[in-house]
Design a protein around this motif. Structure first.
Motif, PDB file in Angstrom:
ATOM      1  N   LYS A  94      44.872  32.134  33.096  1.00 44.09           N
ATOM      2  CA  LYS A  94      46.110  32.820  32.698  1.00 44.09           C
ATOM      3  C   LYS A  94      45.798  34.075  31.888  1.00 44.09           C
ATOM      4  CE  LYS A  94      49.486  29.050  32.738  1.00 44.09           C
ATOM      5  NZ  LYS A  94      50.431  28.253  31.918  1.00 44.09           N
ATOM      6  N   ALA A  95      44.773  34.000  31.052  1.00 42.78           N
ATOM      7  CA  ALA A  95      44.404  35.156  30.239  1.00 42.78           C
ATOM      8  C   ALA A  95      43.950  36.315  31.142  1.00 42.78           C
ATOM      9  CB  ALA A  95      43.302  34.785  29.261  1.00 42.78           C
ATOM     10  N   ILE A  96      43.115  36.007  32.135  1.00 49.67           N
ATOM     11  CA  ILE A  96      42.662  37.041  33.072  1.00 49.67           C
ATOM     12  C   ILE A  96      43.844  37.595  33.865  1.00 49.67           C
ATOM     13  CG2 ILE A  96      41.233  37.481  35.106  1.00 49.67           C
ATOM     14  CD1 ILE A  96      39.303  35.352  34.069  1.00 49.67           C
ATOM     15  N   SER A  97      44.723  36.685  34.315  1.00 50.98           N
ATOM     16  CA  SER A  97      45.908  37.103  35.052  1.00 50.98           C
ATOM     17  C   SER A  97      46.768  38.045  34.216  1.00 50.98           C
ATOM     18  CB  SER A  97      46.721  35.876  35.473  1.00 50.98           C
ATOM     19  OG  SER A  97      47.922  36.263  36.112  1.00 50.98           O
ATOM     20  N   LEU A  98      46.928  37.735  32.944  1.00 54.34           N
ATOM     21  CA  LEU A  98      47.727  38.570  32.045  1.00 54.34           C
ATOM     22  C   LEU A  98      47.106  39.948  31.883  1.00 54.34           C
ATOM     23  CD1 LEU A  98      50.049  38.947  30.056  1.00 54.34           C
ATOM     24  CD2 LEU A  98      48.633  37.869  28.294  1.00 54.34           C
ATOM     25  N   VAL A  99      45.782  39.989  31.688  1.00 55.14           N
ATOM     26  CA  VAL A  99      45.091  41.271  31.521  1.00 55.14           C
ATOM     27  C   VAL A  99      45.237  42.135  32.773  1.00 55.14           C
ATOM     28  CG1 VAL A  99      42.837  42.365  31.244  1.00 55.14           C
ATOM     29  CG2 VAL A  99      43.441  40.402  29.820  1.00 55.14           C
ATOM     30  N   LEU A 100      45.060  41.516  33.942  1.00 56.14           N
ATOM     31  CA  LEU A 100      45.200  42.257  35.207  1.00 56.14           C
ATOM     32  C   LEU A 100      46.631  42.754  35.397  1.00 56.14           C
ATOM     33  CD1 LEU A 100      43.073  40.082  37.671  1.00 56.14           C
ATOM     34  CD2 LEU A 100      42.474  42.311  36.686  1.00 56.14           C
ATOM     35  N   ALA A 101      47.613  41.932  35.015  1.00 56.80           N
ATOM     36  CA  ALA A 101      49.018  42.335  35.145  1.00 56.80           C
ATOM     37  C   ALA A 101      49.324  43.542  34.257  1.00 56.80           C
ATOM     38  CB  ALA A 101      49.937  41.165  34.794  1.00 56.80           C
ATOM     39  N   ILE A 102      48.824  43.505  33.013  1.00 51.64           N
ATOM     40  CA  ILE A 102      49.050  44.632  32.094  1.00 51.64           C
ATOM     41  C   ILE A 102      48.339  45.878  32.604  1.00 51.64           C
ATOM     42  CG2 ILE A 102      48.592  45.471  29.766  1.00 51.64           C
ATOM     43  CD1 ILE A 102      48.953  42.630  28.749  1.00 51.64           C
ATOM     44  N   TRP A 103      47.117  45.695  33.101  1.00 52.79           N
ATOM     45  CA  TRP A 103      46.363  46.815  33.669  1.00 52.79           C
ATOM     46  C   TRP A 103      47.119  47.420  34.855  1.00 52.79           C
ATOM     47  CZ3 TRP A 103      40.727  46.219  35.991  1.00 52.79           C
ATOM     48  CH2 TRP A 103      40.236  47.476  36.324  1.00 52.79           C
TER      49      TRP A 103
END
Length: 383
Positions: free
Chosen positions: A338-347
């Protein structure tokens, strides 16, 4: 719910429009410190409405299912049926602080066509909200919101076909990142499933959430097309008409689904079996509806105070707030995926937003050039 500011071009129709444009630009440049302070306070207030309304509505929407609610159609109606709250807002006069595009084709569309547009958008809205309700029932709220961030990518995809959206490197990068951020959530461990939810239901929830997100992306693209081709412009009145009538038709479609599915038969038993009590059951649904309308009020105001891009940006930026709140309210696990998913979404969002920031800057420079050229021609004519 946010709208996009893509391919906006100022059309100078006649001398009267030129005067209005020049006055608007002059007013913004010579605005007093107190006027600027009041403007910033209004923007801050409407931003608070968007972030608070969206976060509260999503959390309460999940709370309904978490504490014993089971009707997907009730969850759908809670997202749509609060639109009468907007009716008093319809009669307010917001200060005009930005230039709105005026269409070249001023011929009014027929009433039948306008009603057809409202009904069609209402149908898409009702379908998307129903799919979101399925996702809310079968998935953790943090997962739902992270998937929802991909609506920007879906909107860009549909706008490519409906509104001649250009796929620049930044847009392509954004679509890829947002897609990967959602796909990553498929690989979450089984422990992420809410209690009592099977693997099949979890998969259905994921697919429905993706479908609902795609539906919102399609809805935004269709709204932009409607403003351009049918409603002929984007004034406060036309936006409010679209918002209210679209919600009216969406509520009607959802009500038909509610009664045709037979969910109404189990409503009394559901209310009595709600773990927080009957009053809390009603308040959960009422405040979910109010939360979405607070979001809508803030969104419409931001469109006219700043821009549609800024409104959409604030809406998407608010998505990461919900997973954080869900950790404390529902004890959702926030693992590495979820943390990686969140970072990619913000990016992906930053890439998307930067592209439109550049376009907006170029559009404003174009307006200034047109204004200067027109002023020069006027002086030459006077001379």
């Amino acid at each position: 719910m946010g709208k996009e500011a893509q391919d906006l071009q100022l059309q100078i129709i006649d001398q009267e429009d030129h005067a209005k444009t020049t006055n608007n630009l002059t007013d913004q440049k010579t605005e007093s410190p107190s006027g600027k302070r009041n403007y910033l306070l209004r923007v801050a207030l409407y931003t608070f409405f968007v972030l608070t309304g969206q976060s509260v509505a999503i959390i309460l929407g999940r709370l309904y299912f978490e504490k014993g609610g089971s009707s997907k159609w009730v969850g759908t109606l809670a997202q749509l049926a609060g639109f009468p709250v907007l009716i008093p807002y319809y009669f307010l006069n917001l200060p005009k602080t930005r230039i709105l595009n005026k269409p070249i084709d001023t011929k009014k569309s027929s009433l039948k066509m306008v009603v057809f547009v409202y009904a069609s958008l209402g149908l898409v809205s009702a379908g998307a909200c129903f799919l979101y309700s399925v996702g809310m029932q079968y998935l953790p709220v943090s997962t739902v919101t992270l998937i929802s961030a991909s609506q920007l990518g879906f909107n860009a995809f549909f706008s490519y076909f409906l509104n001649s959206q250009k796929f620049t490197p930044y847009i392509i990068n954004s679509v890829i990142l947002l897609t990967v951020s959602s796909v990553l959530l498929v690989f979450q461990p089984n422990s992420e499933q809410p209690a009592g939810v099977s693997k099949v239901e979890n998969t259905i929830g994921f697919l429905c959430t993706v479908g609902g997100t795609a539906g919102i992306g399609l809805l935004l693209a269709l709204q932009q097309l409607a403003f351009r081709k049918v409603l002929k412009g984007q004034t406060f009145k036309t936006v409010m008409n679209l918002t209210i009538y679209q919600s009216l038709f969406a509520t009607m479609f959802a009500t038909v689904g509610f009664f045709s599915s037979g969910d109404w038969k189990g409503l009394k038993a559901e209310m009595e079996g709600y773990s927080l009590g009957k009053v809390s059951y009603a308040m959960t649904l009422v405040w979910t509806a109010i939360g979405w309308q607070i979001f809508t009020i803030g969104a419409v105001a931001l469109i006219f105070e700043v821009s549609a891009l800024f409104c959409n940006a604030i809406s998407v930026v608010g998505f990461p707030l919900v997973p954080v709140i869900a950790v404390f309210v529902f004890h959702d696990k926030f693992d590495g995926i979820k943390a990686i998913s969140l970072v990619l979404a913000i990016w992906g969002f930053i890439s998307y937003g930067y592209e439109h920031f550049v376009e907006d800057r170029m559009s404003k420079k174009g307006v200034e050039v047109v204004s200067e050229v027109s002023s020069g021609n006027g002086r030459e004519a006077d001379g």
